[in-house]
Write an enzyme that holds these catalytic residues in place. Structure first.
Site, mmCIF file in Angstrom:
data_model
loop_
_atom_site.group_PDB
_atom_site.id
_atom_site.type_symbol
_atom_site.label_atom_id
_atom_site.label_comp_id
_atom_site.label_asym_id
_atom_site.label_seq_id
_atom_site.Cartn_x
_atom_site.Cartn_y
_atom_site.Cartn_z
ATOM 1 N N GLU A 39 2.605 -1.246 -1.645
ATOM 2 C CA GLU A 39 2.013 -1.381 -2.983
ATOM 3 C C GLU A 39 2.451 -0.210 -3.874
ATOM 4 O O GLU A 39 2.505 0.936 -3.422
ATOM 5 C CB GLU A 39 0.472 -1.332 -2.825
ATOM 6 C CG GLU A 39 -0.311 -1.322 -4.131
ATOM 7 C CD GLU A 39 -1.803 -0.984 -3.921
ATOM 8 O OE1 GLU A 39 -2.148 -0.235 -2.990
ATOM 9 O OE2 GLU A 39 -2.618 -1.499 -4.721
ATOM 10 N N ASN A 48 -0.946 -5.256 -11.078
ATOM 11 C CA ASN A 48 -0.499 -4.605 -9.853
ATOM 12 C C ASN A 48 0.212 -5.703 -9.055
ATOM 13 O O ASN A 48 -0.444 -6.610 -8.530
ATOM 14 C CB ASN A 48 -1.729 -4.051 -9.115
ATOM 15 C CG ASN A 48 -1.350 -3.247 -7.889
ATOM 16 O OD1 ASN A 48 -0.252 -3.358 -7.360
ATOM 17 N ND2 ASN A 48 -2.290 -2.445 -7.407
ATOM 18 N N LYS A 60 -2.112 -8.717 -7.930
ATOM 19 C CA LYS A 60 -3.316 -8.362 -7.164
ATOM 20 C C LYS A 60 -4.592 -8.886 -7.822
ATOM 21 O O LYS A 60 -4.841 -8.632 -9.018
ATOM 22 C CB LYS A 60 -3.382 -6.843 -7.028
ATOM 23 C CG LYS A 60 -4.496 -6.318 -6.148
ATOM 24 C CD LYS A 60 -4.369 -4.801 -6.019
ATOM 25 C CE LYS A 60 -5.366 -4.184 -5.092
ATOM 26 N NZ LYS A 60 -5.183 -2.712 -4.969
ATOM 27 N N GLU A 98 -8.289 1.588 -10.731
ATOM 28 C CA GLU A 98 -7.524 0.331 -10.825
ATOM 29 C C GLU A 98 -8.147 -0.625 -11.835
ATOM 30 O O GLU A 98 -7.432 -1.354 -12.526
ATOM 31 C CB GLU A 98 -7.417 -0.340 -9.457
ATOM 32 C CG GLU A 98 -6.414 0.327 -8.542
ATOM 33 C CD GLU A 98 -6.065 -0.535 -7.350
ATOM 34 O OE1 GLU A 98 -5.506 -1.620 -7.534
ATOM 35 O OE2 GLU A 98 -6.361 -0.093 -6.224
ATOM 36 N N CYS A 143 -3.174 -4.556 -0.762
ATOM 37 C CA CYS A 143 -4.158 -3.552 -0.378
ATOM 38 C C CYS A 143 -5.574 -4.088 -0.222
ATOM 39 O O CYS A 143 -5.914 -4.692 0.779
ATOM 40 C CB CYS A 143 -4.105 -2.365 -1.334
ATOM 41 S SG CYS A 143 -4.974 -0.953 -0.604
ATOM 42 N N ASN A 179 -2.195 1.324 -0.455
ATOM 43 C CA ASN A 179 -2.418 2.767 -0.655
ATOM 44 C C ASN A 179 -3.897 2.961 -0.391
ATOM 45 O O ASN A 179 -4.732 2.637 -1.251
ATOM 46 C CB ASN A 179 -2.160 3.193 -2.100
ATOM 47 C CG ASN A 179 -0.696 3.265 -2.495
ATOM 48 O OD1 ASN A 179 -0.126 4.337 -2.608
ATOM 49 N ND2 ASN A 179 -0.102 2.103 -2.734
HETATM 50 N N1 CDT Z 1 -5.074 0.398 -3.368
HETATM 51 C C1 CDT Z 1 -6.251 -0.071 -2.920
HETATM 52 O O1 CDT Z 1 -6.612 -1.207 -3.167
HETATM 53 N N2 CDT Z 1 -7.022 0.783 -2.234
HETATM 54 C C2 CDT Z 1 -8.344 0.430 -1.786
HETATM 55 C C3 CDT Z 1 -9.206 1.631 -1.834
HETATM 56 C C4 CDT Z 1 -10.607 1.229 -1.948
HETATM 57 S S1 CDT Z 1 -11.643 2.551 -2.344
HETATM 58 C C5 CDT Z 1 -11.943 2.379 -4.022
HETATM 59 C C6 CDT Z 1 -8.385 -0.180 -0.397
HETATM 60 O O2 CDT Z 1 -9.097 -1.180 -0.224
HETATM 61 O O3 CDT Z 1 -7.766 0.339 0.534
#
Ligand code: CDT
Length: 312
Positions: free
Chosen positions: A46, A106, A123, A142, A168, A193
């Site tokens: 991502e 995204n 996304k 985000e 993600c 990420n």
């Molecule tokens: N990039 C991404 O979606 N990261 C989220 C972090 C969640 S915490 C606000 C994840 O689900 O891994």
């Protein structure tokens, strides 16, 4: 047998000051590794062209837009597409997409083995918040910088297989896998990420967060009898650690390959798309076993409504 040798190209940290050109040179090195390993398809994470910028709070829209790509491929990524075409390797990569009419997504794309874009996913499950939150130990903006994806969960026929993409946070939502499972998906590609810590709970360990990632990915694979390749951007980005733990998971939900480092690292596995058939024809033969007459809430109700009618 319909075998695809898949490379899961985990990437180590990208710092805020790193340029697209520096990042693409690292992606080219991973592509070279993949060529030597006999890969036909390589999956990158991502938002893999920049640091994970949603951790930074910006008010100036021009500064926000500087993290986005208005074209794909573009000057910075052309060398990647050119080398993938030379090698006959399909690629999938994530980036921040700014459309001609000013929409921000995204996004993850998929090419065929001639570097033509054959699939795009935007996304849908955007985590975090949309305003600066002083209560958090770090930001996850985000919801500020992206709109929810508008393409649904499409599945594409590519390389004689049915392929789909998630990004993600989507991996934590069974509905996302099932939307693609209902289109017969055989390979689910997912970049992520994931911060190593929880900005709202200092006691949550990186190990627990890694467990939640594996749990979600393995369940999604098993319950839809699909390969899942989940690829991290990992390591310390300007003092903000990201979990690694990229995996290639079989349609039985078993981890076949796992990353050992928090750096640029290629996972390689020969994935037989026909290995998805048994689960799809037996325990997860949706046509025979699903009971949609009892699933109405899933598509009509967002939050919790308790049995006494009060809202959660
Ligand atoms: N990039 C991404 O979606 N990261 C989220 C972090 C969640 S915490 C606000 C994840 O689900 O891994």
């Amino acid at each position: 047998m319909r075998e695809i040798v898949i490379g899961g190209a985990q990437m180590g940290p990208i710092q805020r000051a790193d340029t697209r050109e520096q990042v693409v040179s690292r992606m080219l090195a991973l592509l070279d590794d993949a060529k030597r390993a006999g890969c036909n398809l390589v999956i990158f994470p991502e938002l893999c062209l920049t640091t994970f910028f949603p951790r930074w709070y910006f008010e100036d829209q021009a500064e926000v837009d500087s993290w986005f790509e208005t074209d794909m491929p573009n000057v910075a990524t052309n060398p990647l597409f050119d080398r993938a075409r030379d090698y006959g390797i399909a690629i999938s990569l994530g980036y921040a997409e700014l459309t001609p009419d000013g929409q921000h997504f995204n996004t993850q794309i998929l090419t065929d083995t001639e570097a033509r874009i054959v699939g795009k996913y935007r996304k849908i499950h955007l985590p975090g918040h949309d305003e600066y939150d002083p209560e958090r130990s770090f930001q996850h903006l985000e919801k500020r910088y992206f709109q929810p994806g508008d393409l649904g969960f499409p599945v594409f026929r590519n390389m004689d297989a049915l392929m789909g993409m998630l990004i993600c946070n989507d991996r934590r939502w069974p509905e996302a896998y099932r939307e693609m499972g209902l289109q017969g998906v055989e390979l689910t590609m997912l970049g992520y990420n994931t911060p190593s810590g929880n900005s709202q709970n200092a006691n949550e360990s990186a190990e627990l967060r890694a467990f939640h990632s594996d749990l979600s990915v393995q369940a999604g694979a098993y319950q839809n009898s699909t390969w899942v390749v989940a690829v991290a951007k990992a390591g310390d980005e300007d003092g903000h650690p990201l979990n690694g733990g990229s995996v290639i998971v079989s349609p039985d939900g078993v981890i076949m390959q796992k990353a050992h480092t928090l750096g640029d690292e290629l996972l390689v596995h020969n994935c037989d798309m026909d290995a998805t058939k048994f689960g799809k024809a037996t325990v997860f033969d949706f046509k025979r076993h699903r009971r949609i007459e009892h699933y109405g809430r899933i598509a009509s109700q967002t939050g919790v409504i308790y049995p006494d009618g009060t809202q959660g």
